[in-house]
Design a protein around this motif. Sequence first.
Motif, PDB file in Angstrom:
ATOM      1  N   ARG A  68      -5.521 -43.445  -6.442  1.00  0.00           N
ATOM      2  CA  ARG A  68      -4.803 -44.725  -6.334  1.00  0.00           C
ATOM      3  C   ARG A  68      -3.301 -44.529  -6.557  1.00  0.00           C
ATOM      4  O   ARG A  68      -2.489 -45.154  -5.886  1.00  0.00           O
ATOM      5  CB  ARG A  68      -5.348 -45.720  -7.343  1.00  0.00           C
ATOM      6  CG  ARG A  68      -6.707 -46.251  -6.973  1.00  0.00           C
ATOM      7  CD  ARG A  68      -7.198 -47.212  -8.011  1.00  0.00           C
ATOM      8  NE  ARG A  68      -8.465 -47.795  -7.612  1.00  0.00           N
ATOM      9  CZ  ARG A  68      -9.132 -48.665  -8.350  1.00  0.00           C
ATOM     10  NH1 ARG A  68      -8.650 -49.030  -9.522  1.00  0.00           N
ATOM     11  NH2 ARG A  68     -10.259 -49.158  -7.931  1.00  0.00           N
ATOM     12  N   MET A  73      -0.126 -47.120  -5.269  1.00  0.00           N
ATOM     13  CA  MET A  73      -0.424 -48.332  -6.033  1.00  0.00           C
ATOM     14  C   MET A  73       0.329 -48.289  -7.366  1.00  0.00           C
ATOM     15  O   MET A  73       0.435 -47.243  -7.987  1.00  0.00           O
ATOM     16  CB  MET A  73      -1.923 -48.457  -6.310  1.00  0.00           C
ATOM     17  CG  MET A  73      -2.759 -48.767  -5.101  1.00  0.00           C
ATOM     18  SD  MET A  73      -4.526 -48.861  -5.487  1.00  0.00           S
ATOM     19  CE  MET A  73      -4.619 -50.490  -6.199  1.00  0.00           C
ATOM     20  N   SER A  74       0.825 -49.445  -7.764  1.00  0.00           N
ATOM     21  CA  SER A  74       1.495 -49.534  -9.063  1.00  0.00           C
ATOM     22  C   SER A  74       0.451 -49.744 -10.154  1.00  0.00           C
ATOM     23  O   SER A  74      -0.719 -49.994  -9.881  1.00  0.00           O
ATOM     24  CB  SER A  74       2.492 -50.695  -9.056  1.00  0.00           C
ATOM     25  OG  SER A  74       1.793 -51.919  -8.991  1.00  0.00           O
ATOM     26  N   GLU A  76       0.175 -52.255 -12.114  1.00  0.00           N
ATOM     27  CA  GLU A  76      -0.309 -53.640 -12.029  1.00  0.00           C
ATOM     28  C   GLU A  76      -1.397 -53.773 -10.971  1.00  0.00           C
ATOM     29  O   GLU A  76      -2.427 -54.414 -11.189  1.00  0.00           O
ATOM     30  CB  GLU A  76       0.849 -54.589 -11.706  1.00  0.00           C
ATOM     31  CG  GLU A  76       1.979 -54.573 -12.704  1.00  0.00           C
ATOM     32  CD  GLU A  76       1.553 -55.134 -14.042  1.00  0.00           C
ATOM     33  OE1 GLU A  76       0.729 -56.068 -14.067  1.00  0.00           O
ATOM     34  OE2 GLU A  76       2.013 -54.616 -15.074  1.00  0.00           O
ATOM     35  N   GLU A  77      -1.175 -53.147  -9.823  1.00  0.00           N
ATOM     36  CA  GLU A  77      -2.160 -53.221  -8.738  1.00  0.00           C
ATOM     37  C   GLU A  77      -3.468 -52.522  -9.137  1.00  0.00           C
ATOM     38  O   GLU A  77      -4.561 -52.987  -8.802  1.00  0.00           O
ATOM     39  CB  GLU A  77      -1.607 -52.584  -7.468  1.00  0.00           C
ATOM     40  CG  GLU A  77      -0.456 -53.364  -6.855  1.00  0.00           C
ATOM     41  CD  GLU A  77       0.238 -52.599  -5.743  1.00  0.00           C
ATOM     42  OE1 GLU A  77       0.791 -53.266  -4.845  1.00  0.00           O
ATOM     43  OE2 GLU A  77       0.231 -51.348  -5.772  1.00  0.00           O
ATOM     44  N   ILE A  78      -3.364 -51.430  -9.858  1.00  0.00           N
ATOM     45  CA  ILE A  78      -4.558 -50.715 -10.308  1.00  0.00           C
ATOM     46  C   ILE A  78      -5.352 -51.586 -11.277  1.00  0.00           C
ATOM     47  O   ILE A  78      -6.579 -51.685 -11.183  1.00  0.00           O
ATOM     48  CB  ILE A  78      -4.182 -49.365 -10.952  1.00  0.00           C
ATOM     49  CG1 ILE A  78      -3.637 -48.414  -9.888  1.00  0.00           C
ATOM     50  CG2 ILE A  78      -5.377 -48.744 -11.660  1.00  0.00           C
ATOM     51  CD1 ILE A  78      -3.096 -47.115 -10.436  1.00  0.00           C
ATOM     52  N   LYS A  79      -4.662 -52.267 -12.204  1.00  0.00           N
ATOM     53  CA  LYS A  79      -5.343 -53.156 -13.149  1.00  0.00           C
ATOM     54  C   LYS A  79      -6.035 -54.303 -12.422  1.00  0.00           C
ATOM     55  O   LYS A  79      -7.169 -54.668 -12.749  1.00  0.00           O
ATOM     56  CB  LYS A  79      -4.346 -53.712 -14.164  1.00  0.00           C
ATOM     57  CG  LYS A  79      -3.905 -52.710 -15.199  1.00  0.00           C
ATOM     58  CD  LYS A  79      -2.934 -53.335 -16.170  1.00  0.00           C
ATOM     59  CE  LYS A  79      -2.410 -52.301 -17.144  1.00  0.00           C
ATOM     60  NZ  LYS A  79      -1.416 -52.862 -18.055  1.00  0.00           N
ATOM     61  N   GLU A  80      -5.360 -54.875 -11.424  1.00  0.00           N
ATOM     62  CA  GLU A  80      -5.969 -55.967 -10.657  1.00  0.00           C
ATOM     63  C   GLU A  80      -7.189 -55.485  -9.885  1.00  0.00           C
ATOM     64  O   GLU A  80      -8.218 -56.169  -9.829  1.00  0.00           O
ATOM     65  CB  GLU A  80      -4.948 -56.562  -9.696  1.00  0.00           C
ATOM     66  CG  GLU A  80      -3.861 -57.360 -10.365  1.00  0.00           C
ATOM     67  CD  GLU A  80      -2.800 -57.836  -9.389  1.00  0.00           C
ATOM     68  OE1 GLU A  80      -3.041 -57.747  -8.164  1.00  0.00           O
ATOM     69  OE2 GLU A  80      -1.749 -58.281  -9.854  1.00  0.00           O
ATOM     70  N   ALA A  81      -7.096 -54.298  -9.283  1.00  0.00           N
ATOM     71  CA  ALA A  81      -8.230 -53.755  -8.532  1.00  0.00           C
ATOM     72  C   ALA A  81      -9.417 -53.488  -9.459  1.00  0.00           C
ATOM     73  O   ALA A  81     -10.572 -53.756  -9.092  1.00  0.00           O
ATOM     74  CB  ALA A  81      -7.819 -52.474  -7.809  1.00  0.00           C
ATOM     75  N   ARG A  84     -11.031 -56.847 -10.315  1.00  0.00           N
ATOM     76  CA  ARG A  84     -11.833 -57.337  -9.185  1.00  0.00           C
ATOM     77  C   ARG A  84     -13.153 -56.584  -9.093  1.00  0.00           C
ATOM     78  O   ARG A  84     -14.211 -57.168  -8.862  1.00  0.00           O
ATOM     79  CB  ARG A  84     -11.061 -57.193  -7.872  1.00  0.00           C
ATOM     80  CG  ARG A  84      -9.998 -58.259  -7.659  1.00  0.00           C
ATOM     81  CD  ARG A  84      -9.499 -58.267  -6.233  1.00  0.00           C
ATOM     82  NE  ARG A  84      -9.031 -56.962  -5.777  1.00  0.00           N
ATOM     83  CZ  ARG A  84      -7.776 -56.513  -5.861  1.00  0.00           C
ATOM     84  NH1 ARG A  84      -6.850 -57.278  -6.404  1.00  0.00           N
ATOM     85  NH2 ARG A  84      -7.450 -55.331  -5.410  1.00  0.00           N
TER      86      ARG A  84
END
Length: 112
Positions: A68, A73-74, A76-81, A84
């Motif tokens: 990732r 991916m930042s 923040e994006e990793i945490k959101e993924a 989900r």
Amino acid sequence: MNMVSLAQIAAQIAAQRRGGAKEFLTDPLLTVAAFMLVAVCVLWILFSRLISFNLRRKARKLRMYEDRIRSGMSAEEIKEADARRRHRRRKTEPEPDAEAEAEAGEEPTHSM
């Protein structure tokens, strides 16, 4: 010099082996030691499998995060993924209480 023949040694070994299971029954310390040895061996196998399973799982997660990050991916994006993914997993897995109540023919009730 006293020479012991091979036949005498074989006879002694055969006599010792005839004791077999009787030896375990007559000596309680030997019985306990044998059972402890078996228990330790079984536990060793179980714990080594558990440890190797956890190591493989952590390595898989680490590779996933590295992939990732390489894809751009930042954090923040990793945490959101991840959030989900966890949410999807919770939605697809039925609750254990709901399954038991559904088998009994009752409607599941949710209380807090």
